[in-house]
Motif scaffolding. Structure first.
Motif, mmCIF file in Angstrom:
data_model
loop_
_atom_site.group_PDB
_atom_site.id
_atom_site.type_symbol
_atom_site.label_atom_id
_atom_site.label_comp_id
_atom_site.label_asym_id
_atom_site.label_seq_id
_atom_site.Cartn_x
_atom_site.Cartn_y
_atom_site.Cartn_z
ATOM 1 N N LYS A 9 0.818 -1.308 -0.002
ATOM 2 C CA LYS A 9 -0.207 -0.048 -0.044
ATOM 3 C C LYS A 9 0.932 1.320 0.134
ATOM 4 O O LYS A 9 0.356 2.500 -0.058
ATOM 5 N N ALA A 10 2.176 1.035 -0.155
ATOM 6 C CA ALA A 10 3.066 2.208 -0.181
ATOM 7 C C ALA A 10 3.053 2.948 -1.403
ATOM 8 O O ALA A 10 2.963 2.277 -2.240
ATOM 9 N N THR A 11 3.593 4.208 -1.640
ATOM 10 C CA THR A 11 3.987 4.904 -2.498
ATOM 11 C C THR A 11 5.666 5.070 -2.726
ATOM 12 O O THR A 11 5.975 5.139 -1.465
ATOM 13 N N LEU A 12 6.148 5.232 -3.803
ATOM 14 C CA LEU A 12 7.547 5.408 -3.755
ATOM 15 C C LEU A 12 8.000 6.681 -3.399
ATOM 16 O O LEU A 12 7.335 7.818 -4.059
ATOM 17 N N ARG A 13 9.021 7.149 -2.785
ATOM 18 C CA ARG A 13 9.415 8.357 -2.500
ATOM 19 C C ARG A 13 10.715 8.554 -3.336
ATOM 20 O O ARG A 13 11.084 9.380 -3.810
ATOM 21 N N HIS A 14 11.641 7.522 -3.022
ATOM 22 C CA HIS A 14 12.996 7.733 -3.688
ATOM 23 C C HIS A 14 13.681 6.163 -3.757
ATOM 24 O O HIS A 14 13.349 5.402 -3.092
ATOM 25 N N VAL A 15 14.388 6.106 -4.875
ATOM 26 C CA VAL A 15 15.057 4.727 -4.934
ATOM 27 C C VAL A 15 16.508 5.241 -5.445
ATOM 28 O O VAL A 15 16.881 6.265 -6.172
ATOM 29 N N GLU A 16 17.657 4.588 -4.843
ATOM 30 C CA GLU A 16 18.922 4.586 -5.047
ATOM 31 C C GLU A 16 19.436 3.249 -5.476
ATOM 32 O O GLU A 16 19.043 2.216 -4.946
ATOM 33 N N MET A 17 20.072 3.330 -6.587
ATOM 34 C CA MET A 17 20.870 2.013 -7.039
ATOM 35 C C MET A 17 22.461 1.858 -6.699
ATOM 36 O O MET A 17 23.152 3.055 -7.346
ATOM 37 N N VAL A 18 22.976 1.201 -6.096
ATOM 38 C CA VAL A 18 24.181 1.151 -5.537
ATOM 39 C C VAL A 18 24.962 -0.093 -6.113
ATOM 40 O O VAL A 18 24.606 -1.125 -5.785
ATOM 41 N N PRO A 19 26.009 -0.190 -7.178
ATOM 42 C CA PRO A 19 26.628 -1.297 -7.451
ATOM 43 C C PRO A 19 27.403 -1.961 -5.922
ATOM 44 O O PRO A 19 28.106 -1.249 -5.321
ATOM 45 N N VAL A 20 27.184 -3.199 -6.027
ATOM 46 C CA VAL A 20 27.851 -3.668 -4.704
ATOM 47 C C VAL A 20 28.639 -5.074 -5.231
ATOM 48 O O VAL A 20 29.439 -5.410 -4.340
ATOM 49 N N ALA A 21 28.495 -5.577 -6.345
ATOM 50 C CA ALA A 21 29.412 -6.583 -6.753
ATOM 51 C C ALA A 21 29.537 -6.401 -8.240
ATOM 52 O O ALA A 21 28.954 -5.637 -8.890
ATOM 53 N N MET A 22 30.332 -7.356 -8.938
ATOM 54 C CA MET A 22 30.504 -7.100 -10.544
ATOM 55 C C MET A 22 29.318 -7.340 -10.938
ATOM 56 O O MET A 22 29.075 -6.528 -12.109
ATOM 57 N N THR A 23 28.334 -8.061 -10.716
ATOM 58 C CA THR A 23 26.878 -8.193 -11.430
ATOM 59 C C THR A 23 25.725 -8.039 -10.556
ATOM 60 O O THR A 23 24.672 -8.503 -10.796
ATOM 61 N N THR A 24 26.099 -7.198 -9.549
ATOM 62 C CA THR A 24 24.681 -6.982 -8.508
ATOM 63 C C THR A 24 24.919 -5.464 -8.130
ATOM 64 O O THR A 24 25.844 -4.905 -7.702
ATOM 65 N N LEU A 25 23.447 -4.924 -8.252
ATOM 66 C CA LEU A 25 23.322 -3.427 -7.759
ATOM 67 C C LEU A 25 22.366 -3.792 -6.544
ATOM 68 O O LEU A 25 21.647 -4.703 -6.650
ATOM 69 N N LEU A 26 22.030 -2.967 -5.626
ATOM 70 C CA LEU A 26 21.784 -3.022 -4.547
ATOM 71 C C LEU A 26 20.631 -1.735 -4.923
ATOM 72 O O LEU A 26 20.850 -0.521 -4.771
ATOM 73 N N ALA A 27 19.291 -2.136 -4.917
ATOM 74 C CA ALA A 27 17.953 -0.880 -4.889
ATOM 75 C C ALA A 27 17.571 -0.771 -3.384
ATOM 76 O O ALA A 27 17.302 -1.622 -2.775
ATOM 77 N N VAL A 28 17.748 0.711 -3.316
ATOM 78 C CA VAL A 28 17.379 1.046 -1.707
ATOM 79 C C VAL A 28 16.168 2.019 -1.950
ATOM 80 O O VAL A 28 16.550 2.975 -2.676
ATOM 81 N N VAL A 29 14.842 1.310 -1.670
ATOM 82 C CA VAL A 29 13.809 1.998 -1.907
ATOM 83 C C VAL A 29 13.106 2.624 -0.734
ATOM 84 O O VAL A 29 13.075 1.939 0.356
#
Length: 374
Positions: free
Chosen positions: A130-150
């Motif tokens: 039921k939430a709405t999006l306020r902000h997302v950050e995408m951070v590379p954490v490994a060679m083939t992985t990003l972390l999306a912080v929502v």
């Protein structure tokens, strides 16, 4: 006329029984209430109410006690929930305003509500669905992985790993992040997922197509996350004092069943009457352990009602209809609970949580916006 007087008698019986928890007789009703008729007439009314299923006579007693049907009639006639006193509201405000985070506020709210009512308080944290999006950050954490912080409008932070076959350039990741934040802020997570899919197809984003699709999938899976993350409960010890032990075992079992409890309270908080509070009495909860209990619940954190009831907290009940609640707050106690006081307390705590979320949302927003304005 007889019918409406009979219902005044019922109301008097319910009020007296809630106060004394002793079966109520016609003599005390005549003495304590100005019903304007003789005790013989009141006896007849009580007999009629018993025939109609509103009252029942315990074997050993001359007095009568309300049935579920009696309580239900009484609760349905509580057209308005009396606001809490100024002192109580100040107390709630100062207690909750010390909260350092949403989790802290929810834990405090549960503790406070159980103190006010002397019953079990249950507060659910908002569900991502039921939430709405306020902000997302995408951070590379490994060679083939990003972390999306929502970050959502309720101040919750959810993290999601995004797997990609090859990591795009940092500038490209920043550019898709900015675009998503500009175009998706304020959307529900399911709408944001669709929007990101369409952004992924735009010509300028071919290098981050895979990242965008993974982010859209992450939003979509969060949008399906119906269960509220956690249930904060307080005051179970109060029950031990108010109930016979034979009632308690099934009740504690019911309180353990968090999924059942969530479903029940969530449904109740959506099926409210004009007061914005839902009540299930005894068997109405369809939960065996709650057969001798009543549940009072109200939704909080209406996602698109931002500042309207942050102001003072006791504006009209229509302000509560401004959006869908993101979660609920509730109280569980014996069927002979003080319904008016419990409903007022649940409603007041729900209002403060709504204000807490919306105020925190407003304060955090500029920072999040500066973050991605280029």
């Amino acid at each position: 006329m007889a019918q409406s007087r009979r219902m005044l008698v019922l109301r008097a019986v319910v009020e007296d029984y809630i106060r004394s928890q002793e079966p109520v007789g016609s003599t005390s009703l005549t003495r304590d209430h100005d019903l304007g008729v003789s005790s013989a007439t009141i006896r007849n009314d009580m007999a009629g109410l018993e025939d109609e299923g509103y009252l029942i006579q315990p074997h050993t007693s001359a007095g009568r006690v309300p049935t579920e049907k009696g309580y239900r009639y009484f609760v349905d006639r509580l057209a308005t929930v009396v606001p809490l006193s100024e002192a109580q509201r100040r107390g709630i405000n100062s207690f909750l305003s010390g909260s350092v985070s949403l989790k802290d506020a929810l834990q405090r709210a549960a503790r406070l509500l159980s103190e006010i009512t002397g019953q079990v308080a249950v507060v659910a944290s908002p569900s991502l669905a039921k939430a709405t999006l306020r902000h997302v950050e995408m951070v590379p954490v490994a060679m083939t992985t990003l972390l999306a912080v929502v970050i959502t409008d309720t101040g919750q932070v959810a993290q999601h790993g995004l797997a990609v076959s090859a990591m795009p350039a940092v500038d490209d990741i920043n550019r898709i992040s900015s675009t998503v934040n500009e175009q998706c802020s304020g959307l529900s997570l399911s709408s944001a997922a669709e929007k990101v899919r369409s952004i992924a197809e735009e010509a300028g984003f071919s290098t981050v197509h895979e990242v965008a699709c993974a982010l859209a999938d992450a939003f979509a899976s969060m949008a399906l996350d119906e269960r509220a993350n956690e249930l904060y409960m307080s005051g179970a010890s109060h029950l031990a004092h108010s109930r016979s032990l034979s009632d308690l075992a099934p009740l504690f079992d019911a309180l353990e069943e968090q999924v059942v409890l969530m479903k029940l309270m969530s449904n109740l908080s959506e099926e409210t009457n004009a007061t914005g509070v839902g009540v299930a009495i005894g068997s109405e909860s369809h939960t065996p352990g709650l057969l001798h209990a009543s549940v009072v619940s109200s939704g909080y954190g209406h996602s698109n009602a931002v500042a309207d009831h942050a102001q003072d907290g006791e504006s009209s009940s229509s302000s509560t209809d401004a959006g869908e609640p993101v979660a609920f707050v509730g109280s569980i106690g014996p069927t002979h609970m003080d319904y008016l006081a419990t409903m007022s307390a649940v409603k007041a705590v729900a209002r403060y949580l709504t204000a807490f979320i919306s105020e925190n949302g407003i304060q955090d927003r500029p920072a999040a916006d500066q973050h991605h304005s280029h």
